[in-house]
Every structure is written in C-alpha cells, then in structure tokens.
Design a protein around this motif. Structure first.
Motif, PDB file in Angstrom:
ATOM      1  N   ALA A 121      -6.728  45.974  30.627  1.00  0.00           N
ATOM      2  CA  ALA A 121      -8.052  45.372  30.785  1.00  0.00           C
ATOM      3  C   ALA A 121      -8.083  44.435  31.986  1.00  0.00           C
ATOM      4  N   ASP A 122      -9.197  44.452  32.735  1.00  0.00           N
ATOM      5  CA  ASP A 122      -9.364  43.491  33.824  1.00  0.00           C
ATOM      6  C   ASP A 122      -9.362  42.069  33.285  1.00  0.00           C
ATOM      7  N   VAL A 123      -9.975  41.875  32.120  1.00  0.00           N
ATOM      8  CA  VAL A 123      -9.988  40.571  31.457  1.00  0.00           C
ATOM      9  C   VAL A 123      -9.582  40.789  29.998  1.00  0.00           C
ATOM     10  N   GLU A 124      -8.399  40.341  29.634  1.00  0.00           N
ATOM     11  CA  GLU A 124      -7.964  40.461  28.244  1.00  0.00           C
ATOM     12  C   GLU A 124      -8.834  39.554  27.373  1.00  0.00           C
ATOM     13  N   ASN A 125      -9.307  40.078  26.244  1.00  0.00           N
ATOM     14  CA  ASN A 125     -10.173  39.271  25.391  1.00  0.00           C
ATOM     15  C   ASN A 125     -10.101  39.724  23.948  1.00  0.00           C
ATOM     16  N   THR A 126     -10.351  38.804  23.049  1.00  0.00           N
ATOM     17  CA  THR A 126     -10.540  39.081  21.630  1.00  0.00           C
ATOM     18  C   THR A 126     -11.716  38.235  21.174  1.00  0.00           C
ATOM     19  N   GLY A 127     -12.327  38.621  20.072  1.00  0.00           N
ATOM     20  CA  GLY A 127     -13.446  37.814  19.614  1.00  0.00           C
ATOM     21  C   GLY A 127     -13.986  38.279  18.284  1.00  0.00           C
ATOM     22  N   SER A 128     -14.981  37.543  17.799  1.00  0.00           N
ATOM     23  CA  SER A 128     -15.623  37.886  16.530  1.00  0.00           C
ATOM     24  C   SER A 128     -17.047  37.351  16.532  1.00  0.00           C
ATOM     25  N   VAL A 129     -17.889  37.999  15.770  1.00  0.00           N
ATOM     26  CA  VAL A 129     -19.241  37.507  15.511  1.00  0.00           C
ATOM     27  C   VAL A 129     -19.427  37.494  13.994  1.00  0.00           C
ATOM     28  N   ARG A 130     -19.835  36.342  13.462  1.00  0.00           N
ATOM     29  CA  ARG A 130     -19.984  36.159  12.021  1.00  0.00           C
ATOM     30  C   ARG A 130     -21.445  35.917  11.664  1.00  0.00           C
ATOM     31  N   PHE A 131     -21.850  36.449  10.532  1.00  0.00           N
ATOM     32  CA  PHE A 131     -23.221  36.347  10.062  1.00  0.00           C
ATOM     33  C   PHE A 131     -23.217  35.636   8.706  1.00  0.00           C
ATOM     34  N   ARG A 132     -23.981  34.570   8.594  1.00  0.00           N
ATOM     35  CA  ARG A 132     -24.069  33.872   7.308  1.00  0.00           C
ATOM     36  C   ARG A 132     -25.478  33.323   7.128  1.00  0.00           C
ATOM     37  N   ASP A 133     -25.854  33.112   5.854  1.00  0.00           N
ATOM     38  CA  ASP A 133     -27.198  32.629   5.542  1.00  0.00           C
ATOM     39  C   ASP A 133     -27.396  31.236   6.128  1.00  0.00           C
ATOM     40  N   ALA A 134     -28.515  31.046   6.810  1.00  0.00           N
ATOM     41  CA  ALA A 134     -28.837  29.741   7.368  1.00  0.00           C
ATOM     42  C   ALA A 134     -29.365  28.825   6.272  1.00  0.00           C
ATOM     43  N   ALA A 135     -29.179  27.531   6.433  1.00  0.00           N
ATOM     44  CA  ALA A 135     -29.638  26.556   5.433  1.00  0.00           C
ATOM     45  C   ALA A 135     -31.154  26.611   5.295  1.00  0.00           C
ATOM     46  N   GLY A 136     -31.618  26.415   4.071  1.00  0.00           N
ATOM     47  CA  GLY A 136     -33.048  26.354   3.812  1.00  0.00           C
ATOM     48  C   GLY A 136     -33.761  27.678   3.920  1.00  0.00           C
ATOM     49  N   GLY A 137     -33.021  28.774   3.806  1.00  0.00           N
ATOM     50  CA  GLY A 137     -33.651  30.088   3.872  1.00  0.00           C
ATOM     51  C   GLY A 137     -34.296  30.385   5.211  1.00  0.00           C
ATOM     52  N   ARG A 138     -33.715  29.854   6.291  1.00  0.00           N
ATOM     53  CA  ARG A 138     -34.312  30.019   7.619  1.00  0.00           C
ATOM     54  C   ARG A 138     -33.775  31.235   8.362  1.00  0.00           C
ATOM     55  N   GLY A 139     -33.202  32.171   7.635  1.00  0.00           N
ATOM     56  CA  GLY A 139     -32.720  33.376   8.289  1.00  0.00           C
ATOM     57  C   GLY A 139     -31.208  33.456   8.315  1.00  0.00           C
ATOM     58  N   THR A 140     -30.641  33.812   9.467  1.00  0.00           N
ATOM     59  CA  THR A 140     -29.204  34.067   9.599  1.00  0.00           C
ATOM     60  C   THR A 140     -28.613  33.236  10.726  1.00  0.00           C
ATOM     61  N   GLU A 141     -27.488  32.607  10.429  1.00  0.00           N
ATOM     62  CA  GLU A 141     -26.755  31.910  11.477  1.00  0.00           C
ATOM     63  C   GLU A 141     -25.724  32.867  12.059  1.00  0.00           C
ATOM     64  N   VAL A 142     -25.750  33.040  13.378  1.00  0.00           N
ATOM     65  CA  VAL A 142     -24.822  33.927  14.085  1.00  0.00           C
ATOM     66  C   VAL A 142     -23.852  33.055  14.877  1.00  0.00           C
ATOM     67  N   VAL A 143     -22.561  33.215  14.609  1.00  0.00           N
ATOM     68  CA  VAL A 143     -21.532  32.428  15.300  1.00  0.00           C
ATOM     69  C   VAL A 143     -20.598  33.397  16.033  1.00  0.00           C
ATOM     70  N   VAL A 144     -20.493  33.222  17.345  1.00  0.00           N
ATOM     71  CA  VAL A 144     -19.653  34.087  18.172  1.00  0.00           C
ATOM     72  C   VAL A 144     -18.498  33.259  18.731  1.00  0.00           C
TER      73      VAL A 144
END
Length: 311
Positions: free
Chosen positions: A220-243
């Motif tokens: 790879a030109d740039v070695e990388n690893t990662g993750s994206v997590r999906f969890r319920d947002a507080a107060g029923g405001r949808g989804t919190e996405v953390v990358v």
C-alpha cells in the motif's frame, strides 16, 4: 545489486535517492542565492523588490531551502524532508501570487517562475513518494478520530456506509473504490500536492448495524487500518457514527506536518467527510459552495472571497 548497476539499470529506490540528492543540492544552491542576493532573486522571479518586506520574505525562504537541503543530504528522514519541500512549494506559489499583485511585477518572468516551480514540485512529489513507499524513515503511526450524529436509524446509516463504492460521494479525497470478487477492495485517493495514492484493503470485522473494520494489504502507498462504529445517539436523536483511522503517513511525522500545511491531513479530511455524510443521509445531497467545495485547505484559505453557490 552489482549486476544491476553494471548493466546500466537502476532500481526504483536508487532513482528516487538520486533525484533526492539532486533536489538537496538544488535547495542549497537556491537558498544560498536567496540569502546572498534577495533583491536580485526576487527581480529574476518577476517580483518588484524595492521594499524590506520582499527582501525579508526572500531571505526567510533562503533559510528554509538551506535547512531542507541539509536535511535531505544528511541521509536521515529523507522522505520527510522532501515532503516538507512540497509544502514549501505551495507556500512559494502563494508568495508569487501575492507578488504578482504588486505594482511593477513582470508577468513574463512570473509565468516562467511558476512553470519552473511546478516542475520542481512534481520532482519533489515523485522523490518523496518513491522513498516513502519503500519504507524510508520508518514512518511513525498516526491516528485520526472523528464523530458525527446523523438523524437516521442505525440500520439505514450502516447500510449506506457499507456500500463501499459509494464512499467517494461524501469522501472528497477519494477518487474511487472498487470492490473485487475476492471481497477485497481497491482504493484510489488524492495525496499531497494532488498526487494519487493507492492501496488494497480487506474487511476484518463486519457486524450489521454495529461496526465495520478494515486494514490495508499488500504494498500500500499508505498503510492504514480503521473502523467505523454505529450506536444509538442520546435522546433518540438518530445514530452516532465514530470513525477511527490509524495510518503511516508518507515521510513519517515530517510528512504529516507537510500534509497539514497543504490542507490534506487525515484528521481534517475525516471531519469534513463526516459532515458531508450527514448531509447525504439527512437531505440527500452535499451542500457545496465555491469557497470550500471539498472542505478547508491552505490553498483555499490563501485566496478567500465571498462564496457563491457552485454552478
């Protein structure tokens, strides 16, 4: 190795090293001239140099060139020093643009200077990428983390992100993502100074509506690893996405600093990407203006003006 040299051919690494040495000598020569005769150098570039500001800026550029040239020729952290030259090239373009607006500027000389600077920038990028790809510097791992709350369900949010070939719709630095029959994916992205970086990746964890994790594979030109997590947002405001992204920047820490100066540093890109992801899911499109069509960058900030909608 002797057989290769005796046949008149050089390896890719040797070519990059030779180019780097030439650029190091060029930096020393240019820096010496800028310090010894700043007025003459500025006039040769097409900029009127009748005040202390131009002389001071030219002298500072000379100091930078001398430091970078010495760093390149020292043989330590060569790729990082080359990436710092790429950042310096961008600053030089901005400086010439400011000088062009001064009364008494010579358009023909300015045009030749910009053309020469473009050629040097290409050489800097080629040499920096050539050494970075081959492990020069032992680049340190860097980390980028960003989060956004999207007013959509976890299922819908996960489903949109998991379609990898649609990621370039909101990830402005991505040129393309192609999913192969083997399950791996091929990525092409914009690198420093408009260069292209490529890598293959594989999914290492995929839990529906919860998490997607990946890692780069192969050369790879740039070695990388990662993750994206999906969890319920507080107060029923949808989804919190953390990358979370971990990567080895070309040229090590010095390369990461150069990328920041160019407005192409992954922390900044990741925040911009998530804002666009939120727009795509909530309103169906990315809101853009000519002031920042793909996010903030140094080059855009140097030429700020009132923004208008993109045609």
């Amino acid at each position: 190795m002797r057989a290769v040299l005796s046949s008149g051919r050089t390896t890719g690494r040797e070519t990059a090293e030779e180019l780097a040495r030439g650029l190091g000598m060029f930096s020393l020569a240019l820096g010496s001239a800028q310090l010894a005769a700043p007025v003459a150098v500025a006039r040769l570039a097409g900029v009127r140099a009748d005040g202390p500001t131009v002389r001071g800026v030219t002298s500072l550029c000379g100091v930078r060139e001398l430091v970078q040239g010495a760093g390149i020729l020292s043989g330590r952290g060569t790729a990082g020093w080359l990436w710092s030259r790429v950042a310096g090239d961008v600053l030089d373009v901005a400086t010439l643009a400011v000088g062009a607006a001064r009364r008494g500027a010579a358009p023909a000389r300015l045009g030749l200077s910009l053309a020469a600077l473009a050629g040097v920038t290409v050489a800097d990028v080629v040499a920096a990428r050539g050494l970075s790809r081959r492990g020069d510097d032992g680049a340190d791992e860097c980390r980028a983390v960003a989060a956004v709350t999207v007013n959509r369900s976890r299922a819908e949010t996960y489903r949109h992100w998991s379609d990898l070939e649609h990621l370039p719709e909101f990830m402005a630095h991505l040129r393309s993502v192609r999913v192969e029959a083997s399950g791996r994916s091929h990525w092409e992205a914009v690198g420093p100074a408009g260069s292209t970086v490529r890598w293959d990746a594989e999914i290492v964890e995929d839990r529906e509506d919860e998490v997607i994790s990946w890692r780069s594979v192969g050369d790879a030109d740039v070695e990388n690893t990662g993750s994206v997590r999906f969890r319920d947002a507080a107060g029923g405001r949808g989804t919190e996405v953390v990358v979370e992204l971990r990567y080895r920047p070309p040229g090590g820490r010095a390369g990461a600093v150069a990328a920041k100066l160019l407005g192409e540093e992954p922390n900044q890109q990741l925040r911009d990407d998530l804002r666009r992801f939120k727009q795509v899911l909530e309103i169906g499109e990315v809101v853009r203006s000519e002031g920042s069509p793909t996010g903030q960058s140094t080059r855009q900030q140097l030429a700020q003006r009132p923004a208008q909608p993109v045609a």
